[in-house]
Design an enzyme around this catalytic site. Sequence first.
Site, PDB file in Angstrom:
ATOM      1  N   CYS A   1      44.935  33.526  30.255  1.00  9.08           N
ATOM      2  CA  CYS A   1      43.583  33.556  29.658  1.00  9.08           C
ATOM      3  C   CYS A   1      43.255  34.890  29.001  1.00  9.08           C
ATOM      4  O   CYS A   1      42.241  34.991  28.302  1.00  9.08           O
ATOM      5  CB  CYS A   1      42.533  33.211  30.710  1.00  9.08           C
ATOM      6  SG  CYS A   1      42.384  34.415  32.060  1.00  9.08           S
TER       7      CYS A   1
ATOM      8  N   CYS B   1      39.985  29.979  32.363  1.00  8.83           N
ATOM      9  CA  CYS B   1      41.449  30.059  32.480  1.00  8.83           C
ATOM     10  C   CYS B   1      42.049  28.685  32.774  1.00  8.83           C
ATOM     11  O   CYS B   1      41.541  27.922  33.604  1.00  8.83           O
ATOM     12  CB  CYS B   1      41.837  31.044  33.578  1.00  8.83           C
ATOM     13  SG  CYS B   1      43.627  31.333  33.660  1.00  8.83           S
TER      14      CYS B   1
ATOM     15  N   CYS C   1      45.376  38.447  33.515  1.00 11.43           N
ATOM     16  CA  CYS C   1      46.152  37.204  33.462  1.00 11.43           C
ATOM     17  C   CYS C   1      46.739  37.032  32.062  1.00 11.43           C
ATOM     18  O   CYS C   1      46.049  37.223  31.053  1.00 11.43           O
ATOM     19  CB  CYS C   1      45.234  36.023  33.801  1.00 11.43           C
ATOM     20  SG  CYS C   1      45.975  34.399  33.536  1.00 11.43           S
TER      21      CYS C   1
ATOM     22  N   CYS D   1      41.144  36.735  36.122  1.00 11.98           N
ATOM     23  CA  CYS D   1      40.954  35.745  35.060  1.00 11.98           C
ATOM     24  C   CYS D   1      39.480  35.629  34.685  1.00 11.98           C
ATOM     25  O   CYS D   1      38.607  36.174  35.361  1.00 11.98           O
ATOM     26  CB  CYS D   1      41.444  34.363  35.511  1.00 11.98           C
ATOM     27  SG  CYS D   1      43.114  34.333  36.175  1.00 11.98           S
TER      28      CYS D   1
END
Length: 355
Positions: free
Chosen positions: A72, A42, A69, A38
Site C-alpha cells: 500500500c 491496504c 508496507c 499500512c
Amino acid sequence: MLVTEARLADRYYRALLERAPEYAGIFFVGVRTTGVFCIATCRARKPKRENVEFYTDFRSALAAGFRPCKICRPTENAQGAPEPVRQALDWLRRQPEGRLSDAQLRQAGLSPEGVRRWFVRHYGMTFQAFQRMVRINTALQALRHGRSATEAAFDSGYGSLSGFGYACKKATGSAPSEQPQPILMHRFTTPLGPMFVCASERGVCLLEFVDRRMLETELGDLQRLLGARILAGENVHTRQAEQEMGEYFAGVRRQFSVALDTPGSDFERAAWQALLAVPYGQTASYSQQAEVLGRPQAVRAVARANGANRVAVIVPCHRIVGSNGALTGYGGGLARKAWLLAHERAHALVSAASG
C-alpha cells in the site's frame, strides 16, 4: 502518536477490515507480526486485532520501528493526491491559463469541497487560489520570454491588461513590470512522505518534507534572501529534483546533478559544501566536519549551519552524527534520518558486493 483509546482503535480496525477509503491517511496501522505499517485501504491479508497498533501519523510508526508496507506504500498514498485532485491538477497542467470553477468540477463529477479541503491542508490555500498563482506564473514566464504584457495577459486567461496587473500585484506585491524572477514551489510524494521543492531560475533553493519543523520560517527567509516571492509552479529544476529524488529512493542514484541556489553566509555555504563531500553510505561527526572547514573549535557553529540547510537529502545533513555515532537532531525527524542512513548503507553494500 500511538492511539491508546480502545474504542477508537477498534473503530480503526473495522475500517482496516473494510478497506474504508475515507480513513486513508487518518491512521497508520503497525503490524507486529510482519514489522510493517499500512494505511486503511491496504490490500494485504488482514492481521488479527491483537497483532496491530494504531498511530495518528506515519512518523510515529517509523519511530516505533515499523517499515512502510510495499503493497500500500503508506507514506506515499496516504499523503498523495486523491483521484479527484489528480483530475483537477491534470486539467490545470493541460490548461494553465484556464479557470476551473466549482460548477465545472461538479459537472465532471468532482466535489469542489473535497478538492478545496485537500489544497488547504497540503498547500495552505484553496484550489481557486492555487489556480490564480499558476495563471500569474504562466503570464510572468511569458513576459520573460519576450511576449508583450498584453499578449502575456490575454494568453494566460486574463480579460484585460489592468485585470492582470491587479491580480499580479495582489498575489506578489508588485506590478508585472517590477517582478523579479519568482521562486517556484512544487509538491511531490516520496516513500518517506510528501516534500516541497522550491527553485529559482538558477537552481533548487529548498527541498523539505512538508511536515518539517519551522518550514514556514524557512520559506519566509528564502523569500527575503532571494528578494522574490514564492509561487506555485514548476520549472526545469523542480522537475529534475523530483526525478532524481525518485531515483535516489529507488536505490539507483547516489549523487545528484541538479543545480542548487542556496543563499547563506560564507560559513554556512562552506559547511553545506562540506556536507556534499560526505560519501554516500557513510557518516561523519560535527567535529570532523569542523576539521574539514579548518575550524576545529567551531563545532557548535557547524551544527547551526547544518540546521540552516534548506535542501534536505541532496545536501546530506542526515549523514552527520554525534561523535559517539548516535543520531542527533534532524529537521525531518530522527526516524527519517535513521531510514535514510539505513537505505544508503544497504545500497552501498549491494553496490560493493556487485563490484
